[in-house]
Design an enzyme around this catalytic site. Sequence first.
Site: not given
Ligand code: DSN
Length: 484
Positions: A70, A72, A247, A276, A279, A285
Amino acid sequence: MTGDPGALAKTASAAYDAALEVIASVEPRVAEATRKELADQRSSLKLIASENYASPAVLLTMGTWFSDKYAEGTVGHRFYAACQNVDTVEALAAEHARELFGAPYAYAQPHSGIDANLVAFWSILANRVETPALERLGAKNVNELSETDWEELRHEFGNQRLLGMALDAGGHLTHGFRPNISGKMFHQQQYGTDPETGLLDYDAVAAKAREFKPLVLVAGYSAYPRRVNFAKMREIADEVGAVLMVDMAHFAGLVAGKVFTGEENPVPYAHVTTTTTHKSLRGPRGGLVLAQEEFAADVDRGCPMVLGGPLSHVMAAKAVALAEARQPAFQTYAQNIADNAKSLAEGFNSRGAKLVTGGTDNHIVLLDVSSYGLTGRQAESALLDSGVVTNRNSVPQDPNGAWYTSGIRFGTPALTTRGFGHDEFDTVADLVHEVLSHTTPGTNKAGAPSKATYRLADGVADRVQARAQEMLDKNPLYPGLELT
Ligand code: DSN
């Protein structure tokens, strides 16, 4: 990656064999599903625009005892004891992120993109609503507010406005879509794209912003196949006194790899940038927030404001992935992602298919499958039967709504990681075209036309799978990684 790739693959094979043996000793079905997942990913054409293949180094980093800790709070300022090693990995992840993106400040704790956006929203509300209200009310923090003051502050929080890109124009549900919390915590309006061209119309965005006067202008997308000029978005935000939040979850890899530079790089223009890490950035993730200094202290309050305890094992993996993204090879990878998307779009165009905006200049190609007489749901299923993994997606002003949709979204990051290039992506376009032109809509039990059922002509799935397999064999996933 440094070191001999062959030797490293051998070491990774031994590590995974050992891990699977340990897992199987407790729950063999999990070990079996884990093996099968690798086999399935190896034998399909992964074209989901938001997916990728993280390196064995990134994957292995997630499977450690950091998960047990933990932590925090923030680096050096934790609510728990014995966080010295978490401090090391979180500080490393943040340092790599700052260096990679040229950001003054980075926060590596968000567990996902939606969490990163929540941190960003609350940091903006804290910075632009809470702090001025506290000053006005003569309080140092919210604990000093009277019930009446607190009621007033809650009212101010609840009356803020957000302007984001509409979901069917390619925006994301966390950008003010009604069923998402972002559409409930803010008064929201959406900007769309030009109905003729499908492109962002900055004058229309500016006109809407002048009329609506949002606190937050959100830029970024999950299904818009074009680049955005963030200097123009910042100009719009400044004109109406809004905070620009970008974003970049989908295209962070293209920013990291210096494909999006100048006015196409959001980081210098946005007050707060979220992403994120899994991607196009090809990490574990998770999420990440970058911010200008002015917002740093408020972003730092992400945990426990809206986040649970940080996932230290994932932050460690973020540090590894971001270190990978700082290598020169990542720039080549990122350029290949964009070049391959162009090849895929040209492949579709030359076969007469209809693309939203007519093409692409990022990593996404959005195919309007109504030209094949299909819904997105039917097309997605027929493609999956043929080993082509995609996801259905709305097109602008979609007559079939967000469930059935009229589009299929393709992305090139994953297959580019496998080594696919121009010729392979042209073949991918051919395979998709072959499946869709041999698919016909079905009927429901009552014999009426259905948006879900379909018929794929005999033999097509096998033929397509065989041609796909040839390319997959030539471009193996995790080369040299062999499980016994
Ligand atoms: N799941 C992501 C996407 O496929 O673009 C976004 O939430």
